[in-house]
Design an enzyme around this catalytic site. Structure first.
Site, mmCIF file in Angstrom:
data_model
loop_
_atom_site.group_PDB
_atom_site.id
_atom_site.type_symbol
_atom_site.label_atom_id
_atom_site.label_comp_id
_atom_site.label_asym_id
_atom_site.label_seq_id
_atom_site.Cartn_x
_atom_site.Cartn_y
_atom_site.Cartn_z
ATOM 1 N N ALA A 181 0.807 -1.226 0.000
ATOM 2 C CA ALA A 181 0.000 0.000 0.000
ATOM 3 C C ALA A 181 0.839 1.275 0.000
ATOM 4 O O ALA A 181 0.339 2.333 -0.386
ATOM 5 C CB ALA A 181 -0.950 -0.019 1.206
ATOM 6 N N GLY A 219 3.563 1.589 -1.798
ATOM 7 C CA GLY A 219 4.352 1.621 -3.032
ATOM 8 C C GLY A 219 3.768 2.586 -4.054
ATOM 9 O O GLY A 219 2.802 3.301 -3.793
ATOM 10 N N GLN A 220 4.409 2.573 -5.236
ATOM 11 C CA GLN A 220 3.998 3.473 -6.336
ATOM 12 C C GLN A 220 2.538 3.276 -6.745
ATOM 13 O O GLN A 220 1.798 4.225 -6.884
ATOM 14 C CB GLN A 220 4.783 3.128 -7.600
ATOM 15 C CG GLN A 220 6.194 3.413 -7.733
ATOM 16 C CD GLN A 220 6.465 3.362 -9.236
ATOM 17 O OE1 GLN A 220 6.399 4.403 -9.896
ATOM 18 N NE2 GLN A 220 6.716 2.191 -9.784
ATOM 19 N N ARG A 249 10.099 -5.091 -11.717
ATOM 20 C CA ARG A 249 11.330 -5.352 -12.476
ATOM 21 C C ARG A 249 12.041 -4.049 -12.801
ATOM 22 O O ARG A 249 11.443 -2.968 -12.785
ATOM 23 C CB ARG A 249 11.029 -6.132 -13.745
ATOM 24 C CG ARG A 249 10.219 -5.364 -14.755
ATOM 25 C CD ARG A 249 10.069 -6.140 -16.039
ATOM 26 N NE ARG A 249 9.033 -5.562 -16.883
ATOM 27 C CZ ARG A 249 8.981 -5.702 -18.194
ATOM 28 N NH1 ARG A 249 9.900 -6.397 -18.829
ATOM 29 N NH2 ARG A 249 8.001 -5.162 -18.889
ATOM 30 N N ASN A 283 9.592 -12.823 -5.948
ATOM 31 C CA ASN A 283 8.228 -12.511 -5.488
ATOM 32 C C ASN A 283 7.360 -13.735 -5.200
ATOM 33 O O ASN A 283 6.399 -13.636 -4.435
ATOM 34 C CB ASN A 283 7.513 -11.646 -6.538
ATOM 35 C CG ASN A 283 8.055 -10.226 -6.583
ATOM 36 O OD1 ASN A 283 8.634 -9.749 -5.609
ATOM 37 N ND2 ASN A 283 7.866 -9.547 -7.711
ATOM 38 N N GLN A 336 0.437 -15.295 1.571
ATOM 39 C CA GLN A 336 -0.759 -14.457 1.399
ATOM 40 C C GLN A 336 -1.973 -15.310 1.032
ATOM 41 O O GLN A 336 -3.073 -15.062 1.507
ATOM 42 C CB GLN A 336 -0.501 -13.352 0.372
ATOM 43 C CG GLN A 336 0.498 -12.330 0.927
ATOM 44 C CD GLN A 336 0.682 -11.107 0.059
ATOM 45 O OE1 GLN A 336 0.151 -11.032 -1.048
ATOM 46 N NE2 GLN A 336 1.442 -10.147 0.556
ATOM 47 N N VAL A 376 -1.769 -8.289 -8.879
ATOM 48 C CA VAL A 376 -1.138 -7.290 -9.743
ATOM 49 C C VAL A 376 0.374 -7.493 -9.757
ATOM 50 O O VAL A 376 1.034 -7.327 -10.779
ATOM 51 C CB VAL A 376 -1.506 -5.869 -9.255
ATOM 52 C CG1 VAL A 376 -0.811 -4.799 -10.081
ATOM 53 C CG2 VAL A 376 -3.019 -5.671 -9.277
ATOM 54 N N GLY A 377 0.928 -7.846 -8.601
ATOM 55 C CA GLY A 377 2.384 -8.023 -8.473
ATOM 56 C C GLY A 377 2.893 -9.058 -9.456
ATOM 57 O O GLY A 377 2.295 -10.122 -9.623
ATOM 58 N N ASP A 401 -2.983 -4.079 -20.273
ATOM 59 C CA ASP A 401 -2.645 -4.464 -21.651
ATOM 60 C C ASP A 401 -3.817 -4.169 -22.596
ATOM 61 O O ASP A 401 -3.626 -3.675 -23.707
ATOM 62 C CB ASP A 401 -2.287 -5.950 -21.696
ATOM 63 C CG ASP A 401 -1.215 -6.298 -20.674
ATOM 64 O OD1 ASP A 401 -0.117 -5.746 -20.773
ATOM 65 O OD2 ASP A 401 -1.493 -7.100 -19.763
ATOM 66 N N HIS A 411 0.470 -11.986 -18.810
ATOM 67 C CA HIS A 411 0.851 -10.567 -18.748
ATOM 68 C C HIS A 411 2.376 -10.515 -18.874
ATOM 69 O O HIS A 411 3.106 -10.425 -17.884
ATOM 70 C CB HIS A 411 0.385 -9.942 -17.427
ATOM 71 C CG HIS A 411 0.897 -8.540 -17.238
ATOM 72 N ND1 HIS A 411 0.549 -7.504 -18.072
ATOM 73 C CD2 HIS A 411 1.739 -8.004 -16.327
ATOM 74 C CE1 HIS A 411 1.155 -6.401 -17.667
ATOM 75 N NE2 HIS A 411 1.891 -6.680 -16.623
#
Ligand SMILES: NC(=O)C1=CN([C@@H]2O[C@H](COP(=O)(O)OP(=O)(O)OC[C@H]3O[C@@H](n4cnc5c(N)ncnc54)[C@H](O)[C@@H]3O)[C@@H](O)[C@H]2O)C=CC1
Ligand SMILES: O=C([O-])CC(=O)C(=O)O
Length: 328
Positions: A12, A14-15, A92, A105, A112, A129-130, A159, A187
């Site tokens: 939460a 992060g970017q 990345r 990761n 989780q 998403v990660g 995408d 992805h």
């Protein structure tokens, strides 16, 4: 007043988190009359920064924010959650492919998955998403056997949005004219953005954009490489557009899909289109607002089949790699 939806966001501070939280809190994700209880999960080193983000959410005085729970304890973080948005993980850097992150990761998603199975609400839905998001989702799903397979999603909406924007620019029309863009597969740089079934102003995209060499070549590679292009330009990976795609994904799953259209998200394959079962792969899907289904009968020509085969092959290799690592 409706009762709140409880949403967990990992990473939460992060970017992506920094763009996403404010969109959730403002009502963009669940609608303008739906309160949200935010459960914000970070690792210990991120907790101080998360404290600052919480101050900023407070300072927005959002009418829809019911409560905010910042925590580094995943059991507490996933308690009672209806939606778990799994963003937290390492992005990345230039020169890497997303699957190079599996070793770094992958193990995040075992714990989780287990914590979601133990603590989340019985209707929990999970969007990963990660990166590499398809296979991280596979790991989490396999570590949460009590949560049905149709609740697990990995994000390919960015995408789809990128593909729509490229098609609109080439056709010289507004992006809202572009529909029926399916992303198939992973992805990753093998994904297949399917222009053969796409429509522009209701007509086949291939009738509007007559340059098939561009569609088969530059269009596909631009979409496949867009993440890398953004890392090169910005020095860090896409964040605001990724957060926007998270909002779009959840909205598309929780509201009816417009008639005749579809949207893209990676789900657990049921064998549709001959795709290997039980991998997490992107399909065209439709929702009625509560249930979703893979759209059947979308034509797949020889060119498309070749592209789909290649991306599915990569997903099988990623699955085998995480099996070898003991993560599933
Ligand atoms: N599926 C997609 O379309 C996209 C996926 N991504 C991926 O999203 C992920 C996050 O990207 P950014 O926000 O830019 O990265 P970031 O590095 O800015 O933020 C990640 C945050 O996650 C936290 N974190 C790390 N491990 C964690 C854990 N085990 N539990 C909770 N939090 C944890 C970090 O402390 C950090 O604050 C990356 O893996 C990136 O590759 C990014 C863009 C698009
Ligand atoms: O490319 C990356 O590493 C981040 C990402 O997933 C994207 O922008 O699509």
């Amino acid at each position: 007043m409706k009762s709140p939806i409880t949403v967990a966001v990992t990473g939460a501070a992060g970017q992506i988190g920094y763009s996403l939280l404010f969109r959730i809190a403002s009502g963009s994700m669940f609608g303008p009359d739906q309160p949200v209880a935010l459960r914000l999960i970070e690792i210990e080193p991120g907790m101080a920064a998360l404290g600052g983000v919480v101050m900023e959410i407070d300072d927005c005085a959002f009418p829809l924010v019911h409560s905010i729970t910042p925590t580094s304890d995943i059991n507490e973080g996933f308690k009672g959650v209806n939606w778990a948005l799994l963003v937290g993980s390492v992005p990345r850097k230039a020169g890497m492919e997303r699957k190079d992150l599996l070793n770094i990761n992958g193990k995040i998603f075992t714990g989780q998955g287990q914590a979601i199975a133990k603590n989340a609400a019985s209707d929990v839905r999970v969007l990963v998403v990660g990166n590499p998001c398809n296979t991280n989702c596979l790991i989490a799903m396999n570590n949460a056997k009590d949560v049905p397979a149709d609740r697990w999603f990995a994000m390919t909406r960015l995408d789809e949005n990128r593909a729509k924007s490229q098609l609109a620019a080439k056709a010289g029309v507004h992006v809202s004219e572009v529909s029926n863009v399916a992303i198939w597969g992973n992805h990753s740089a093998t994904q297949y953005p399917d222009f053969y079934n796409a429509k522009i102003g209701g007509k086949a995209a291939t009738d509007v954009i007559k340059d098939e060499a561009w569609l088969q070549g530059e269009f596909i590679s631009t979409v496949q490489q867009r993440g890398a292009a953004i890392i090169k330009a910005r020095g860090s990976s896409s964040a605001a557009s990724a957060a926007n795609a998270v909002v779009d994904t959840v909205r598309s799953l929780t509201t009816p899909t417009p008639a005749g259209d579809w949207t893209s998200v990676a789900v657990c394959s049921d064998g549709s289109y001959g795709v290997e079962k039980d991998i997490i792969t992107s399909f065209p899907i439709r929702s009625n607002g509560s249930k979703w289904e893979i759209v059947q009968g979308v034509p797949v020509n020889e060119f498309s089949q070749g592209k789909i085969n290649a991306t599915i092959q990569e997903l099988k290799e990623e699955r085998d790699a995480v099996k070898e690592l003991g993560l599933i």
